[in-house]
Write an enzyme that holds these catalytic residues in place. Structure first.
Site, PDB file in Angstrom:
ATOM      1  N   HIS A  61       0.867  -1.170   0.000  1.00 58.53           N
ATOM      2  CA  HIS A  61       0.000   0.000   0.000  1.00 58.53           C
ATOM      3  C   HIS A  61       0.915   1.234   0.000  1.00 58.53           C
ATOM      4  O   HIS A  61       0.771   2.161   0.784  1.00 58.53           O
ATOM      5  CB  HIS A  61      -0.892   0.012   1.250  1.00 58.53           C
ATOM      6  CG  HIS A  61      -2.131   0.858   1.100  1.00 58.53           C
ATOM      7  ND1 HIS A  61      -3.091   0.603   0.182  1.00 58.53           N
ATOM      8  CD2 HIS A  61      -2.551   1.953   1.766  1.00 58.53           C
ATOM      9  CE1 HIS A  61      -4.061   1.490   0.286  1.00 58.53           C
ATOM     10  NE2 HIS A  61      -3.753   2.338   1.245  1.00 58.53           N
ATOM     11  N   THR A  84      -2.697   2.497  -4.462  1.00 66.62           N
ATOM     12  CA  THR A  84      -2.802   2.988  -3.083  1.00 66.62           C
ATOM     13  C   THR A  84      -3.685   4.235  -2.984  1.00 66.62           C
ATOM     14  O   THR A  84      -3.428   5.223  -3.679  1.00 66.62           O
ATOM     15  CB  THR A  84      -1.387   3.355  -2.576  1.00 66.62           C
ATOM     16  OG1 THR A  84      -0.533   2.249  -2.774  1.00 66.62           O
ATOM     17  CG2 THR A  84      -1.413   3.744  -1.105  1.00 66.62           C
ATOM     18  N   GLU A  85      -4.702   4.175  -2.153  1.00 68.56           N
ATOM     19  CA  GLU A  85      -5.578   5.334  -1.891  1.00 68.56           C
ATOM     20  C   GLU A  85      -6.102   5.987  -3.175  1.00 68.56           C
ATOM     21  O   GLU A  85      -6.270   7.202  -3.245  1.00 68.56           O
ATOM     22  CB  GLU A  85      -4.859   6.384  -1.032  1.00 68.56           C
ATOM     23  CG  GLU A  85      -4.299   5.842   0.281  1.00 68.56           C
ATOM     24  CD  GLU A  85      -5.368   5.460   1.297  1.00 68.56           C
ATOM     25  OE1 GLU A  85      -6.390   6.171   1.376  1.00 68.56           O
ATOM     26  OE2 GLU A  85      -5.190   4.445   2.005  1.00 68.56           O
ATOM     27  N   MET A  86      -6.311   5.157  -4.215  1.00 68.49           N
ATOM     28  CA  MET A  86      -6.841   5.629  -5.498  1.00 68.49           C
ATOM     29  C   MET A  86      -5.926   6.638  -6.197  1.00 68.49           C
ATOM     30  O   MET A  86      -6.385   7.463  -6.993  1.00 68.49           O
ATOM     31  CB  MET A  86      -8.240   6.264  -5.329  1.00 68.49           C
ATOM     32  CG  MET A  86      -9.273   5.352  -4.717  1.00 68.49           C
ATOM     33  SD  MET A  86      -9.838   4.126  -5.898  1.00 68.49           S
ATOM     34  CE  MET A  86     -10.659   2.971  -4.803  1.00 68.49           C
ATOM     35  N   TRP A 118      -8.120   9.719  -3.349  1.00 69.85           N
ATOM     36  CA  TRP A 118      -9.457   9.886  -2.783  1.00 69.85           C
ATOM     37  C   TRP A 118      -9.407  10.577  -1.420  1.00 69.85           C
ATOM     38  O   TRP A 118     -10.396  10.601  -0.714  1.00 69.85           O
ATOM     39  CB  TRP A 118     -10.232   8.572  -2.728  1.00 69.85           C
ATOM     40  CG  TRP A 118      -9.779   7.530  -1.728  1.00 69.85           C
ATOM     41  CD1 TRP A 118      -8.689   7.584  -0.911  1.00 69.85           C
ATOM     42  CD2 TRP A 118     -10.432   6.288  -1.451  1.00 69.85           C
ATOM     43  NE1 TRP A 118      -8.607   6.437  -0.157  1.00 69.85           N
ATOM     44  CE2 TRP A 118      -9.670   5.617  -0.465  1.00 69.85           C
ATOM     45  CE3 TRP A 118     -11.580   5.657  -1.940  1.00 69.85           C
ATOM     46  CZ2 TRP A 118     -10.016   4.359   0.034  1.00 69.85           C
ATOM     47  CZ3 TRP A 118     -11.924   4.411  -1.432  1.00 69.85           C
ATOM     48  CH2 TRP A 118     -11.155   3.775  -0.466  1.00 69.85           C
TER      49      TRP A 118
END
Lengths: 437, 425
Positions: free
Chosen positions: A109, A145-147, A299
């Site tokens: 991630h 990771t995290e869009m 995001w």
């Protein structure tokens, strides 16, 4: 018929223990096992296990019409193995049902997509291996990771063989366009893009139990109405959520589990709606347009950019110092170091150093084991300092290395010369003896 | 307004704060301030003062003109022969200055508790009540709307003025006996403080930390207390000729009185931890106080005396110079009602570490905050600031920006709100 694409992110970092500078070069264990285990056990019991249970039921009951996608990070999977192996088993059951798609992402991630292509590829491959090994699926769609997404990242992804990527339907990128279509990358149109409908997604994950919300209470019926009432020719509604939304962020008592169950049934019973996995969306739909994203989006926060991880000097410094070690890591085959290297890359460490919490508030604070971003930074840099010492010991600096190899070359050259001369000497001595005779 | 000290004759933060606040109030419209101090320093130009009648009530009046403000503040000085000072060092410093022969010195300790020696027999408490008597007379002769008294030395004066004029009294708590004494309180001082708090119409505390002490230890209702944080005078660097560091060492500084309240021993323990791991660091203790000898002994005991420097008490300009040499400033105070020094450090772009037991920690974001007893955390923060350049450069920039936003006029505005409340009553 509109498709509903349901996607869940599952991630837990290996949190560092309070690692003081006097631990540097004396203690090489960096992790807070107690906290990690506690958090993992708690969230497994509150969220992952009961939600998986419901999904299994839905898969069974709705005869293959219910579909969902997951991206589970490598570090989360490792922690399941350590602290909650039954979660892996229940995901394996879901995998067998054929209704669940597992997406690719970075193993840690990590924020590697923003740095080096090699590191990024390594991270993705490592994750892919793990997914194949555990769930018997080879991922076809990527979720970063995290869009986090940009044109450049999209291009890398496509070249690595993925057909599509999931990202945020950020307003400043889409403008007047709707997220409820399939798009293609402007830089490399072979890559399809699924844009998150953040309004509808956040209605579930953030606002569901908010009594001050004018739409409270949220019922399955109401939500299906909203899905149906999207523009008539819109094709796909992407609901991308953090898996902890079920049972953790929205507690069991709020009725979130019932909501998930009834909503799924209502979607299937509705003539205009159906479930689709990301791969199905990509196969069934044609992109309506290209999307250009020159600067990375995510995001996170109101800005939907990278400032939550790389917004201040400390975060950038930590990021640079970490990836400065990549060349040495290429030569490193020590399993312990590689493990620590993977855990060091976890994006959460950078998130803890964010100074945005002063203004942006709760969301940042609620996940942060540190009292201040400065503590988080110092702690991380202490760990990194120790890691670097270990790495340097194993793989000395290029300079010294070169010097040594140069010297060795010289020595071996001279060895050859000495042997030659010795041979000559012996030859000469023999000749001398002969002459004397 | 009643206060014990006013610049340039100050012994600590109180005078600075009084000056800043008065200046801030003067910037607001429709406020005229009359400031009464017991005149204690003979080095002032006495020719400009009309000294009114002897034993009785020597009053001096002068007008101070602030540079950038058109308004004038009346500045009364009561001719007090007493200079409260803190320890022997400071006494000798004061004594060697140019003071009129009439000035006498009495020795006081941290809590202004009087430590009598045969030579200095004057009683500070007596003096406070003399000051109060004068206050009553001034109150009788002057036209004003509200009385504002700073810290316990001026509370009796405030009360006297209130009794004579019937005007509302606001007391401003910059520190309490609990901060100064570390729990071992002087009963007399406590009772003066408590009387002031009880008789005041409104109380201003310099932090919530102090507000809590007032409610917990003095039993005052929180509704009566308003927190108004201090600010800091902007510095305009006139001479930009920066001092060149001639030593090739990083400097970590403690600046303040070396007394129990300021937590010097925690600084030393943290320094010892840092020195075990790093070289090329010098620790400076700037200030003097009753714990100085004990601290030097401790440093010798730890074998780190070569890494320590003591500067003694620093005067105005030297403080700036000290900050220019400093890489990390630490304020490990055990009990600090506000703490203006870290703000001055931040103005000079010095990263600061402050204890959670300080009022200033309630408003600062760009500072590392630790508990004073947690020497491990303190050492870790020092190490981090010395070794990870991104951290110190972050603080240099952000800290300066933050502290430049703290302005006395905003504090004055809040004080004005308190006045309005007191007047309504």
């Amino acid at each position: 018929m509109k498709s509903v694409c349901l996607f869940f992110q599952v991630h837990q970092p290996f949190r560092h223990r309070r690692y003081r500078f006097f631990d540097i070069d004396t203690d090489h264990y960096y992790y807070d096992d107690y906290t990690n285990e506690t958090i993992m056990r708690e969230i497994a019991e509150k969220s992952y296990l009961p939600t998986n249970e419901i999904l299994l039921k839905l898969v069974d009951k709705l005869e293959g019409k219910f579909k969902v996608a997951f991206s589970i990070t490598g570090v989360a999977l490792e922690q399941f193995v350590l602290y909650a192996p039954e979660v892996i088993e229940s995901f394996q059951k879901l995998a067998k049902s054929g209704c669940v798609e597992f997406l690719a992402e970075t193993y840690s991630h990590s924020l590697a997509s923003l740095n080096d292509r090699d590191i990024f590829e390594k991270q993705v491959k490592l994750h892919e291996q793990k997914i194949i090994e555990l769930f018997g699926q080879k991922p076809r769609v990527f979720r970063n990771t995290e869009m986090i997404y940009s044109d450049e990242i999209g291009d890398k992804i496509e070249k690595m063989g993925y057909s599509a990527i999931l990202t945020e339907g950020a307003k400043h990128v889409l403008g007047w366009k709707s997220p409820n279509y399939l798009y293609a990358s402007a830089l490399n149109p072979k890559l399809k893009i699924l844009m998150r409908n953040f309004k509808l997604s956040d209605d579930i994950s953030f606002r569901f139990s908010n009594t001050n919300w004018d739409k409270f209470p949220l019922t399955a019926e109401k939500f299906v109405g909203w899905l149906e009432n999207t523009e008539p020719n819109e094709e796909v509604i992407n609901l991308f959520l953090s898996y902890g939304s079920f049972g953790d962020r929205q507690s069991k008592e709020s009725g979130i589990f019932d909501f998930l169950e009834t909503l799924s049934q209502a979607i299937i019973q509705n003539r205009n709606l159906k479930f689709a996995t990301p791969t199905e969306v990509v196969e069934e739909l044609q992109p309506v347009s290209v999307v250009s994203v020159p600067y990375p989006i995510s995001w996170a926060d109101e800005e939907r950019d990278l400032t939550a991880w790389l917004g201040n000097k400390m975060q950038k410094e930590a990021f640079d110092k970490l990836y400065h070690l990549k060349q040495k890591m290429d030569k490193c085959s020590d399993t312990n170091l590689i493990k620590d290297w993977n855990y060091l890359q976890v994006s959460d460490h950078f998130y803890y150093m964010s100074t945005k919490s002063f203004s942006d508030g709760e969301v940042h604070n609620s996940f942060n084991p540190f009292d201040s971003p400065y503590e988080a930074f110092i702690n991380y840099m202490n760990v990194l300092s120790d890691f670097k010492i270990r790495l340097d010991l194993l793989i000395p600096d290029d300079k010294t290395e070169n010097e040594i190899s140069n010297l060795q070359k010289n020595i071996s050259k001279k060895d050859v010369k000495i042997k030659k001369l010795e041979a000559q000497l012996i030859q000469l001595q023999k000749e001398k003896k002969r002459r004397k005779k | 307004m009643f206060g014990w000290e006013f610049p340039p004759h100050i012994s600590g933060g109180l005078g600075t704060a009084c000056f800043g606040l008065t200046k801030g109030l003067a910037e607001l419209n429709n406020i005229d301030v009359t400031f009464v101090v017991p005149k204690a320093f003979g080095d002032e130009d006495q020719s400009a003062m009309k000294l009114v009648g002897a034993n009785n009530i020597p009053v001096a009046k002068s007008k101070i003109q602030f540079d950038d403000i058109q308004k004038k503040i009346d500045y009364y000085e009561v001719n007090s022969p007493i200079i409260p000072y803190v320890d022997e060092d400071e006494f000798w410093e004061l004594k060697s200055g140019k003071y009129s022969k009439k000035s006498q010195f009495i020795e006081t300790d941290e809590g202004f508790k009087i430590d009598f020696s045969g030579k200095y027999e004057l009683n500070l408490l007596e003096e406070i009540y003399n000051y109060a008597a004068v206050a009553g007379i001034i109150a009788g002769n002057t036209d004003f709307d509200i009385i504002h008294a700073h810290d316990w030395l001026a509370y009796p004066a405030g009360i006297a003025a209130k009794n004579i004029s019937g005007k509302p009294l606001v007391i401003h708590v910059h520190a309490t006996e609990f901060d100064r004494s570390g729990g071992n309180i002087n009963r007399k001082v406590y009772s003066i403080e408590r009387e002031g708090m009880e008789l005041a119409d409104k109380i201003i505390a310099v932090s919530n930390f102090t507000k809590n002490i007032i409610t917990d230890k003095y039993g005052i209702s929180p509704h009566k207390i308003t927190t108004v944080y201090n600010a800091v005078e902007p510095v305009f660097r006139k001479n930009s000729n920066k001092i060149n560091k001639h030593i090739n060492e990083k400097v970590v500084t403690f600046l303040g009185r070396i007394t129990q309240q300021k937590g010097p021993e925690y600084f030393i323990e943290a320094a010892n931890l840092v020195l075990k791991k790093t070289d090329g660091v010098r620790f400076v203790m700037a200030g003097s106080g009753d714990m100085m000898n004990a601290m030097i002994t401790r440093i010798a005991e730890l074998g780190i005396a070569d890494k320590f420097s003591f500067t003694g008490f620093l005067e105005g300009g030297d403080v700036q110079k000290m900050f220019q040499l400093t890489d990390v400033f630490v304020m490990p105070s055990v009990s600090e009602p506000f703490g203006i020094v870290p703000l001055e450090a931040m103005q000079s772009e010095v990263p600061v570490i402050i204890s959670n037991q300080s009022g200033v920690s309630e408003i600062l974001e760009n500072a590392i905050k630790i508990n004073f007893w947690d020497t491990y955390a303190m050492a870790d923060a020092i190490f981090g600031l010395l070794n990870y350049p991104a951290l110190s450069s972050y603080f240099k920039e952000e800290g300066k920006t933050e502290v430049d936003k703290l302005r006395w006029i905003d504090s004055a505005q809040k004080v004005l709100e308190v006045y309005k409340l007191a007047l309504v009553k």
